[in-house]
Enzyme design. Structure first.
Site, PDB file in Angstrom:
ATOM      1  N   ASN A 112      -1.190   8.611   0.594  1.00  0.00           N
ATOM      2  CA  ASN A 112      -0.956   9.961   0.138  1.00  0.00           C
ATOM      3  C   ASN A 112      -1.681  10.903   1.090  1.00  0.00           C
ATOM      4  O   ASN A 112      -2.739  10.542   1.613  1.00  0.00           O
ATOM      5  CB  ASN A 112      -1.486  10.116  -1.294  1.00  0.00           C
ATOM      6  N   SER A 113      -1.139  12.103   1.278  1.00  0.00           N
ATOM      7  CA  SER A 113      -1.797  13.054   2.179  1.00  0.00           C
ATOM      8  C   SER A 113      -3.184  13.425   1.667  1.00  0.00           C
ATOM      9  O   SER A 113      -4.052  13.798   2.441  1.00  0.00           O
ATOM     10  CB  SER A 113      -0.936  14.302   2.366  1.00  0.00           C
ATOM     11  N   GLU A 139      -3.127  -4.684  -2.925  1.00  0.00           N
ATOM     12  CA  GLU A 139      -3.664  -5.615  -3.916  1.00  0.00           C
ATOM     13  C   GLU A 139      -3.699  -4.973  -5.304  1.00  0.00           C
ATOM     14  O   GLU A 139      -3.309  -5.593  -6.302  1.00  0.00           O
ATOM     15  CB  GLU A 139      -5.081  -6.065  -3.519  1.00  0.00           C
ATOM     16  N   CYS A 175     -10.582  -3.117  -4.475  1.00  0.00           N
ATOM     17  CA  CYS A 175      -9.604  -4.141  -4.868  1.00  0.00           C
ATOM     18  C   CYS A 175     -10.295  -5.407  -5.360  1.00  0.00           C
ATOM     19  O   CYS A 175      -9.857  -6.035  -6.319  1.00  0.00           O
ATOM     20  CB  CYS A 175      -8.667  -4.458  -3.707  1.00  0.00           C
ATOM     21  N   ASN A 231       0.837  -1.187   0.000  1.00  0.00           N
ATOM     22  CA  ASN A 231       0.000   0.000   0.000  1.00  0.00           C
ATOM     23  C   ASN A 231       0.878   1.247   0.000  1.00  0.00           C
ATOM     24  O   ASN A 231       1.967   1.260   0.575  1.00  0.00           O
ATOM     25  CB  ASN A 231      -0.996   0.002   1.165  1.00  0.00           C
ATOM     26  N   CYS A 252     -10.305  -4.737   0.030  1.00  0.00           N
ATOM     27  CA  CYS A 252     -11.462  -3.836   0.108  1.00  0.00           C
ATOM     28  C   CYS A 252     -12.323  -4.018  -1.147  1.00  0.00           C
ATOM     29  O   CYS A 252     -11.958  -4.741  -2.076  1.00  0.00           O
ATOM     30  CB  CYS A 252     -10.995  -2.391   0.243  1.00  0.00           C
ATOM     31  N   TYR A 280      -5.949  11.550   0.843  1.00  0.00           N
ATOM     32  CA  TYR A 280      -6.263  10.144   1.083  1.00  0.00           C
ATOM     33  C   TYR A 280      -6.836   9.400  -0.122  1.00  0.00           C
ATOM     34  O   TYR A 280      -6.518   8.246  -0.350  1.00  0.00           O
ATOM     35  CB  TYR A 280      -7.210   9.992   2.274  1.00  0.00           C
ATOM     36  N   CYS A 296      -3.995   0.677  -2.622  1.00  0.00           N
ATOM     37  CA  CYS A 296      -3.908  -0.534  -1.812  1.00  0.00           C
ATOM     38  C   CYS A 296      -2.854  -1.491  -2.356  1.00  0.00           C
ATOM     39  O   CYS A 296      -2.514  -1.466  -3.544  1.00  0.00           O
ATOM     40  CB  CYS A 296      -5.262  -1.241  -1.792  1.00  0.00           C
TER      41      CYS A 296
END
Length: 187
Positions: free
Chosen positions: A96-97, A106, A141, A93, A138, A99, A104
């Site tokens: 990043n700031s 996967e 993914c 994963n 998730c 979000y 991910c």
């Protein structure tokens, strides 16, 4: 702060689904294999991965997890795909700031594999640092993985507990090319 770092957590089902990971898989392989086989029959997952392949996948996923960039959540995830060719492709994963721009493990593995020309997969292994719960792919993914067909999904905890299911069980009604084709036919 919760960053967008894949990982649907589910409680560990006691002894069912417990197996080994990495070197822990090799120690007591027969006992762990029986446990995994019990869980496989419970989830109807095909046993398409040999112990040797699983060992390679676990090692690759753990190495990728060690490289995860997770400064916001500290939730490190590693994944490793097993292509039908036998090649193992890993990913981690990357947060990043902003979000929503995080990726991910996967999907990182899928995108890396696609960039290498791989299109068919038998299994994916997902590892994290969480104990007591399994980290499953998730929804995003699951959808991305489903583009390449059904496959075994093996989730591991650091304590060696293993859960095994299939992508189809995790996402039984995936959106697919068939849905697009049907929409075009209705026009």
């Amino acid at each position: 702060v919760v960053a967008a770092t894949c990982g649907v957590r589910a409680a560990a089902p006691g002894a069912a689904g417990s197996g080994g990971a990495g070197g822990r898989w090799n120690a007591g392989r027969e006992k762990d294999a029986r446990r995994m086989q019990t869980h496989v029959s419970e989830t109807k997952a095909a046993a398409s991965v040999t112990a040797e392949e699983l060992d390679r996948m676990i090692e690759a996923a753990d190495k990728a997890k060690a490289n995860a960039y997770a400064p916001y959540s500290n939730f490190r995830v590693g994944a490793a795909l097993l292509a039908t060719s036998g090649e193992v492709v890993s990913g981690c994963n990357v947060e990043n700031s902003s979000y929503g721009l995080s990726n991910c493990a996967e999907r990182t593995a899928v995108f890396k594999a696609a960039a290498q020309g791989l299109r068919a997969f038998r299994a994916i292994v997902v590892t994290s640092d969480l104990t007591g719960v399994f980290t499953y792919p998730c929804g995003a993914c699951r959808q991305v993985l489903s583009e390449f067909g059904n496959m075994d999904v093996v989730c591991l905890q650091p304590n060696g507990h293993t859960s095994r299911t299939t992508l189809r069980e995790l996402l039984p009604h995936a959106f697919s090319k068939d849905d697009l084709d049907e929409a075009q036919e209705q026009k």
